[in-house]
Design an enzyme around this catalytic site. Structure first.
Site, PDB file in Angstrom:
ATOM      1  N   GLY A 170      35.231  41.358  37.510  1.00 55.67           N
ATOM      2  CA  GLY A 170      36.076  42.384  38.117  1.00 55.67           C
ATOM      3  C   GLY A 170      37.549  42.128  37.915  1.00 55.67           C
ATOM      4  O   GLY A 170      38.337  43.056  37.698  1.00 55.67           O
ATOM      5  N   ASP A 171      37.956  40.857  37.977  1.00 59.42           N
ATOM      6  CA  ASP A 171      39.353  40.515  37.727  1.00 59.42           C
ATOM      7  C   ASP A 171      39.752  40.846  36.297  1.00 59.42           C
ATOM      8  O   ASP A 171      40.833  41.400  36.048  1.00 59.42           O
ATOM      9  CB  ASP A 171      39.569  39.014  37.964  1.00 59.42           C
ATOM     10  CG  ASP A 171      39.704  38.662  39.431  1.00 59.42           C
ATOM     11  OD1 ASP A 171      40.444  39.361  40.137  1.00 59.42           O
ATOM     12  OD2 ASP A 171      39.063  37.696  39.868  1.00 59.42           O
ATOM     13  N   SER A 172      38.891  40.489  35.361  1.00 60.20           N
ATOM     14  CA  SER A 172      39.223  40.715  33.956  1.00 60.20           C
ATOM     15  C   SER A 172      39.274  42.204  33.631  1.00 60.20           C
ATOM     16  O   SER A 172      40.157  42.660  32.900  1.00 60.20           O
ATOM     17  CB  SER A 172      38.207  40.006  33.058  1.00 60.20           C
ATOM     18  OG  SER A 172      38.259  38.602  33.257  1.00 60.20           O
TER      19      SER A 172
END
Length: 401
Positions: A170-172
């Site tokens: 999700g961060d990426s």
């Protein structure tokens, strides 16, 4: 350090920690932007200590996301830090931050203040839920964003717990959308002269990659769930165990490719069998088809399977570990495995290359990133902002740097 790439001449200020914001900054830096990473004095980015391998006390997640960046220290909670930050804003194009919404405003550094100093500044904001809405105030991690967006519900096997990928996906994803937004805002600024706010949320980034799940539910009430190693109704597209026990991916769900698979397996009659004659029929008889292909693969070595099917125009490949990925001749030939000289350990460290590849102004990995917080304080504050060494000493004494 030579700067190359399509964003040569663009200056980015990165404030934030860990993955999503620094990933967006890395992507811009890969494409040639000058990225100035700000860390509070005495509180470096925790990413410096992330990564599973360790050498001389150093970890290497930092090497991946700090590459091509310059590091300065600055305390934005002080008046002196705020003044220096605004001086940097005046000379920059993009700010990337991934604080909880309202943090910059609390420091009197909201977009309205930034725009007063530079009407063309682009503020890229990455957060768990976005800058507005009833949950905007909540902190967000990739694990929760993947779950709340519905993405994690689709992972795993039917009836089992929904596992996570062993990455902060999700961060990426949010970092990628943030960088995309920054580029779009840069283009619009070239037309109007005005910057704007780019608002990227982890949950929304996870939602954006979910194909037709929303309309399928809206129109047909379909709640897509986990399907294990395959996609339900898409056949054949699965993993199959070979004679040595390893797994091979075989994907032949298009009618034309399926006919080629049948020929390669010596079973051309399957292509005209009513059970498998088209996409819909194969989806309905997926279990039976997977067994036929699985029995064929089980009698063959993985290399033979891949070579036979590839020669026939059927998509097939191994499930590689990272040890096999770093030896992959295709990735090597494309420059997707790049040596970074990491001054922290005095040696080169292998890392991912620059994606995508541009024909005329390709991005580059120029160095592995700053070894220490504040490594470029003199270059940025004296060289760019014109401060004297004595002024820097005074700012350090005040806790600003």
């Amino acid at each position: 350090m030579s700067v190359t790439g399509p964003l040569d001449g663009i200056r980015v200020i990165e404030v934030g920690t860990l993955i999503s914001g620094p990933f967006a900054g890395r992507l811009l830096g890969d494409m040639g932007a000058e990225v100035i990473k700000i860390e509070p004095p005495g509180a470096p980015d925790p990413l410096r200590t992330w990564g599973q391998a360790e050498l001389d006390g150093h970890h290497f997640f930092w090497t991946v996301h700090a590459r091509n960046k310059k590091a300065v220290t600055l305390n934005l909670r002080t008046d002196g830090g705020r003044a220096l930050f605004l001086d940097l804003v005046e000379r920059s194009d993009i700010i990337v931050e991934n604080f909880r919404p309202g943090t910059l405003e609390k420091w009197n550094l909201g977009y309205d203040v930034l725009r007063e100093r530079n009407r063309g500044i682009i503020l890229v904001r990455v957060s768990g839920y976005g800058q507005t809405g009833p949950e905007a105030h909540k902190a967000g991690y990739a694990s929760v964003a993947e779950a709340a967006s519905g993405l994690r519900h689709m992972n795993g096997f039917p009836g089992g717990p929904p596992p996570r990928l062993a990455l902060s996906l999700g961060d990426s994803l949010a970092g990628m959308f943030a960088a995309q937004g920054a580029l779009a805002a840069l283009y619009r600024r070239a037309v109007t002269g005005d910057g704007q706010v780019v608002d990227a949320a982890l949950t929304e980034a996870c939602l954006a990659v979910q194909e037709s799940t929303i309309p399928d539910y809206d129109v047909g009430g379909v709640v897509r769930g986990p399907s294990g190693t395959r996609l339900e109704g898409i056949a054949p597209s699965n993993i199959y165990r070979s004679a040595d026990g390893s797994w091979v991916v075989i994907a032949a769900n298009q009618d034309t490719v399926f006919r080629r698979l049948c020929e390669a397996m010596g079973r051309p009659e399957l292509a005209t069998d009513d059970r498998f004659a088209n996409h819909v029929a194969r989806g309905r008889n997926q279990d039976e088809l997977d067994k036929i292909i699985g029995d064929w693969a089980a009698e063959r070595q993985p290399a033979d399977i891949i070579e036979t099917l590839s020669a026939a125009g059927v998509i097939a490949g191994p499930i590689n570990t990272v040890a096999e990925v770093v030896e992959d001749p295709q990735l090597r030939s494309r420059g997707m495995l790049v040596e970074h000289w990491d001054e922290r350990v005095g040696r080169s460290v292998l890392g991912p290359g620059v994606v995508p590849v541009l024909s005329e102004t390709p991005g580059t990995v120029r160095y592995a990133g700053p070894a220490a917080p504040g490594q470029h304080n003199d270059e940025i504050y004296c060289g760019l902002l014109g401060k004297s060494p004595a002024e820097l000493d005074a700012l350090r004494a005040e806790g600003v740097l």
